[in-house]
Scaffold this motif. Sequence first.
Motif, PDB file in Angstrom:
ATOM      1  N   VAL A 113      66.459  71.387   8.372  1.00 22.38           N
ATOM      2  CA  VAL A 113      65.084  71.733   8.020  1.00 22.38           C
ATOM      3  C   VAL A 113      64.268  71.832   9.299  1.00 22.38           C
ATOM      4  CG1 VAL A 113      63.040  71.074   6.705  1.00 22.38           C
ATOM      5  CG2 VAL A 113      65.309  70.506   5.826  1.00 22.38           C
ATOM      6  N   VAL A 114      63.566  72.951   9.467  1.00 30.53           N
ATOM      7  CA  VAL A 114      62.659  73.132  10.597  1.00 30.53           C
ATOM      8  C   VAL A 114      61.261  72.779  10.116  1.00 30.53           C
ATOM      9  CG1 VAL A 114      61.827  74.695  12.374  1.00 30.53           C
ATOM     10  CG2 VAL A 114      64.123  75.014  11.423  1.00 30.53           C
ATOM     11  N   LEU A 115      60.695  71.712  10.657  1.00 33.11           N
ATOM     12  CA  LEU A 115      59.377  71.245  10.243  1.00 33.11           C
ATOM     13  C   LEU A 115      58.296  72.113  10.875  1.00 33.11           C
ATOM     14  CD1 LEU A 115      60.033  67.411  10.620  1.00 33.11           C
ATOM     15  CD2 LEU A 115      60.232  68.811   8.553  1.00 33.11           C
ATOM     16  N   HIS A 116      57.374  72.569  10.061  1.00 38.56           N
ATOM     17  CA  HIS A 116      56.380  73.519  10.577  1.00 38.56           C
ATOM     18  C   HIS A 116      55.242  72.841  11.324  1.00 38.56           C
ATOM     19  CE1 HIS A 116      54.051  72.188   7.114  1.00 38.56           C
ATOM     20  NE2 HIS A 116      53.017  72.814   7.605  1.00 38.56           N
ATOM     21  N   ASP A 117      55.083  71.524  11.160  1.00 40.50           N
ATOM     22  CA  ASP A 117      53.916  70.848  11.726  1.00 40.50           C
ATOM     23  C   ASP A 117      54.289  69.686  12.640  1.00 40.50           C
ATOM     24  OD1 ASP A 117      54.915  69.217   9.780  1.00 40.50           O
ATOM     25  OD2 ASP A 117      53.003  68.849   8.774  1.00 40.50           O
ATOM     26  N   GLN A 118      55.537  69.647  13.110  1.00 41.91           N
ATOM     27  CA  GLN A 118      55.956  68.606  14.039  1.00 41.91           C
ATOM     28  C   GLN A 118      56.730  69.228  15.186  1.00 41.91           C
ATOM     29  OE1 GLN A 118      57.635  65.003  12.382  1.00 41.91           O
ATOM     30  NE2 GLN A 118      56.720  65.391  10.368  1.00 41.91           N
ATOM     31  N   PRO A 231      54.151  77.336  14.829  1.00 46.33           N
ATOM     32  CA  PRO A 231      53.790  78.743  14.662  1.00 46.33           C
ATOM     33  C   PRO A 231      52.452  79.123  15.281  1.00 46.33           C
ATOM     34  CG  PRO A 231      53.749  77.551  12.561  1.00 46.33           C
ATOM     35  CD  PRO A 231      54.394  76.658  13.537  1.00 46.33           C
ATOM     36  N   TRP A 232      51.496  78.195  15.322  1.00 43.91           N
ATOM     37  CA  TRP A 232      50.176  78.538  15.872  1.00 43.91           C
ATOM     38  C   TRP A 232      50.176  78.612  17.397  1.00 43.91           C
ATOM     39  CZ3 TRP A 232      51.243  74.187  12.972  1.00 43.91           C
ATOM     40  CH2 TRP A 232      51.320  72.978  13.659  1.00 43.91           C
TER      41      TRP A 232
END
Length: 234
Positions: A113-118, A231-232
């Motif tokens: 799982v690739v965490l989007h916020d860590q 991503p940001w």
Amino acid sequence: MGGLQDLTGFRELANEIGVAVPPVLADCIERGLTVYPDDFRDNYKAILQSRPPALASTYDFEWTGLDEARTLCEEWLVPSSQHGNAFLPFGMSGAGDVYALIRLVDGGTGCGVVLHDQDDSEMRYGSFEDFVCAQLLDTLHDLSHLTDDFDIDAAAQCVRADIMRLAPLLPGQTGMLLMGAASREPFSAAIQRGPKAKPEQVPALITAKEHADLIARFLLLAPVTFNTTPPWEI
């Protein structure tokens, strides 16, 4: 809801980023197990108990479509922005974390799982089929996420139906192992969700010890941690 249904397009994306499509995932796509029926939202209770999309009984997992997977690759999980690591997305959580096949820059491959916020994520599985088996074992050990919509017997039937559709695609005796566990009657089991959490009772088809013993077959001996750019920041 759509799902992953274009195997040719998915293989093309995989070739572009240099991550192979494993046979079990290819079989799932070819057999239509990664697609949500048009009437899924209206009839999901009946569908989950009879002809569920693969992994529909598991917690917080939804298949991506090809367009969504391609967008993730092009706008976030592109190797040039991810320290040379390559990811082939096939699913997402409700929070936006990405389930992906992984090829790390050092040559290591697996699934995670690739965490989007860590900043850091973990690769816990050496293959897609190990990921599938682990997800199903987690569900066999804890059906509570299904009991918001189903009684205990119907919740058990959801995971049975899921395993029945996936078992023929899994290697060796793995499918038989899962089918044997799923054939039991549900019971109440104690589960501890964290080292400091209080035990709670949940409906289950396997005990905590059985879960620990079985899932060890499908986990890497030690999770592989990798760093990602959020991503940001791309």
